[in-house]
Motif scaffolding. Sequence first.
Motif, mmCIF file in Angstrom:
data_model
loop_
_atom_site.group_PDB
_atom_site.id
_atom_site.type_symbol
_atom_site.label_atom_id
_atom_site.label_comp_id
_atom_site.label_asym_id
_atom_site.label_seq_id
_atom_site.Cartn_x
_atom_site.Cartn_y
_atom_site.Cartn_z
ATOM 1 N N SER A 122 0.827 -1.212 0.000
ATOM 2 C CA SER A 122 0.000 0.000 0.000
ATOM 3 C C SER A 122 0.859 1.259 0.000
ATOM 4 N N ILE A 123 2.044 1.187 0.614
ATOM 5 C CA ILE A 123 2.933 2.348 0.689
ATOM 6 C C ILE A 123 3.822 2.465 -0.543
ATOM 7 N N GLN A 128 7.848 6.074 -5.195
ATOM 8 C CA GLN A 128 9.258 5.776 -4.982
ATOM 9 C C GLN A 128 9.563 5.599 -3.495
ATOM 10 N N ASP A 129 8.540 5.619 -2.685
ATOM 11 C CA ASP A 129 8.726 5.394 -1.253
ATOM 12 C C ASP A 129 9.097 3.942 -1.001
ATOM 13 N N ARG A 130 9.932 3.722 0.017
ATOM 14 C CA ARG A 130 10.319 2.371 0.380
ATOM 15 C C ARG A 130 10.255 2.213 1.909
ATOM 16 N N VAL A 131 9.676 1.107 2.328
ATOM 17 C CA VAL A 131 9.603 0.811 3.757
ATOM 18 C C VAL A 131 10.941 0.233 4.188
ATOM 19 N N THR A 132 11.613 0.900 5.107
ATOM 20 C CA THR A 132 12.926 0.434 5.565
ATOM 21 C C THR A 132 12.853 -0.343 6.872
ATOM 22 N N ASP A 133 11.800 -0.113 7.625
ATOM 23 C CA ASP A 133 11.657 -0.814 8.899
ATOM 24 C C ASP A 133 10.174 -0.935 9.219
ATOM 25 N N LEU A 134 9.744 -2.127 9.554
ATOM 26 C CA LEU A 134 8.333 -2.356 9.832
ATOM 27 C C LEU A 134 8.186 -3.306 11.016
ATOM 28 N N HIS A 135 7.567 -2.812 12.064
ATOM 29 C CA HIS A 135 7.269 -3.641 13.235
ATOM 30 C C HIS A 135 5.754 -3.732 13.378
ATOM 31 N N LEU A 136 5.267 -4.952 13.454
ATOM 32 C CA LEU A 136 3.836 -5.200 13.580
ATOM 33 C C LEU A 136 3.632 -6.187 14.716
ATOM 34 N N TRP A 137 2.805 -5.807 15.708
ATOM 35 C CA TRP A 137 2.607 -6.716 16.837
ATOM 36 C C TRP A 137 1.160 -6.652 17.311
ATOM 37 N N SER A 138 0.730 -7.745 17.932
ATOM 38 C CA SER A 138 -0.646 -7.851 18.399
ATOM 39 C C SER A 138 -0.823 -7.112 19.719
ATOM 40 N N ILE A 139 -1.919 -6.355 19.827
ATOM 41 C CA ILE A 139 -2.245 -5.670 21.073
ATOM 42 C C ILE A 139 -3.613 -6.122 21.594
ATOM 43 N N TYR A 150 -3.895 -4.782 15.979
ATOM 44 C CA TYR A 150 -2.446 -4.675 15.793
ATOM 45 C C TYR A 150 -1.984 -3.240 15.930
ATOM 46 N N ALA A 151 -0.745 -3.105 16.392
ATOM 47 C CA ALA A 151 -0.046 -1.822 16.369
ATOM 48 C C ALA A 151 1.113 -1.963 15.388
ATOM 49 N N ALA A 152 1.480 -0.853 14.755
ATOM 50 C CA ALA A 152 2.570 -0.898 13.781
ATOM 51 C C ALA A 152 3.436 0.354 13.922
ATOM 52 N N ALA A 153 4.749 0.156 13.774
ATOM 53 C CA ALA A 153 5.705 1.259 13.707
ATOM 54 C C ALA A 153 6.422 1.118 12.371
ATOM 55 N N ILE A 154 6.292 2.129 11.519
ATOM 56 C CA ILE A 154 6.770 2.021 10.140
ATOM 57 C C ILE A 154 7.743 3.161 9.838
ATOM 58 N N SER A 155 8.921 2.803 9.329
ATOM 59 C CA SER A 155 9.899 3.800 8.880
ATOM 60 C C SER A 155 9.954 3.763 7.361
ATOM 61 N N ILE A 156 9.908 4.958 6.758
ATOM 62 C CA ILE A 156 9.848 5.061 5.302
ATOM 63 C C ILE A 156 10.928 6.014 4.813
ATOM 64 N N ILE A 157 11.538 5.674 3.689
ATOM 65 C CA ILE A 157 12.489 6.570 3.035
ATOM 66 C C ILE A 157 11.881 6.992 1.703
ATOM 67 N N SER A 158 12.008 8.291 1.390
ATOM 68 C CA SER A 158 11.297 8.801 0.218
ATOM 69 C C SER A 158 12.066 9.937 -0.436
ATOM 70 N N HIS A 159 11.988 10.004 -1.789
ATOM 71 C CA HIS A 159 12.565 11.146 -2.521
ATOM 72 C C HIS A 159 11.706 12.384 -2.308
ATOM 73 N N LYS A 160 10.383 12.174 -2.218
ATOM 74 C CA LYS A 160 9.457 13.276 -2.007
ATOM 75 C C LYS A 160 8.604 12.950 -0.779
ATOM 76 N N GLU A 168 -1.110 11.395 5.406
ATOM 77 C CA GLU A 168 -1.441 10.978 4.048
ATOM 78 C C GLU A 168 -1.123 9.499 3.847
ATOM 79 N N ILE A 169 0.003 9.066 4.404
ATOM 80 C CA ILE A 169 0.391 7.661 4.270
ATOM 81 C C ILE A 169 -0.571 6.759 5.039
ATOM 82 N N LYS A 170 -1.006 7.212 6.214
ATOM 83 C CA LYS A 170 -1.950 6.416 7.005
ATOM 84 C C LYS A 170 -3.234 6.149 6.237
ATOM 85 N N ARG A 171 -3.666 7.154 5.452
ATOM 86 C CA ARG A 171 -4.897 6.973 4.681
ATOM 87 C C ARG A 171 -4.744 5.916 3.600
#
Length: 313
Positions: free
Chosen positions: A247-248, A253-264, A269-279, A285-288
């Motif tokens: 989805s991201i 040109q965005d790329r997910v560099t780190d993704l943590h997903l765990w059950s709460i 689920y909760a998620a912590a997402i790191s993204i690298i992007s040219h723009k 906006e990403i959450k949507r």
Amino acid sequence: MHAEHLHLWQHNHAFGQERRRPGEQRTLIVIAITLVMMLIEISTGILFGSMALLADGLHMASHAAALGIAAFAYVYARQHARDAEFSFGTGKINALAGFTGAILLALFALIMAWESLARMLQPVTIAFDQAIAVAIIGLIVNGASVLILDAGHDHHHDQDATSHSHHHDHNLRSAYLHVLADALTSLLAIFALLTGKYFGWVLLDPIIGVLGALLVARWSWGLMKTTSAVLVDRQGPESIRSKIRASIEQDTQDRVTDLHLWSIGPNLYAAAISIISHKPRQPAEIKRMLPTDTGLAHVTIEVNPCCTQGTGT
């Protein structure tokens, strides 16, 4: 920013845990049934001199205690759902209760095996007719309890080895396995009593007891694996992680560099997402863009420009 505007960016972490879960009422009904049958089996076991009935009654007492833990977990999680001391709500209390139930199941299996081995060495005299009658009543009661809990038991299993637990109310599953173990014990007791009465195969009773203990131990191990994965924050299902990445990264040109997903919590689920992007885009906006059918309840997103000092890119 004015203090009165802060609430626009704040939210609670109840995630629906303040609502009464379907398994709570079913568990309370089964507790009442189990306690009544426990008293009947213990009293008749003493009256008729049947160790089989007395042992089954004591087993039901242990399961009544386990079901009590399940009921307590439902109430506690609901009453403390909005307690800020719980970082991601009280959903994991469900898994904790399930894990506790799994340990009790393992102890139950050990007791079954121990008693069975003891009877191999020292057979006991049994009042077969009375014992069979009460064991049949026990099977009917346990069967009814299984059906009551099974009505809310999700049978879907994800093929992802790390994820099949996320479809379950672990607390309800623990209660379900306990009454199922009771039903199995009653069924095996009936078979052993009948063969002992009509064929004199008294040794078959403890042999079947050992086999039943092995089956219950297997259920216990499976429940321990699924609940412990939640308690230690093991990575969530790869199927959901793949959806998040797609989805991201799709058409960008965005790329997910780190993704943590765990059950709460169950299906949460909760998620912590790191993204690298040219723009770089705003996290909102990403959450949507994230999939809405994955149970994501709490998401933290970090966006970094790909050309930063010291990255070498």
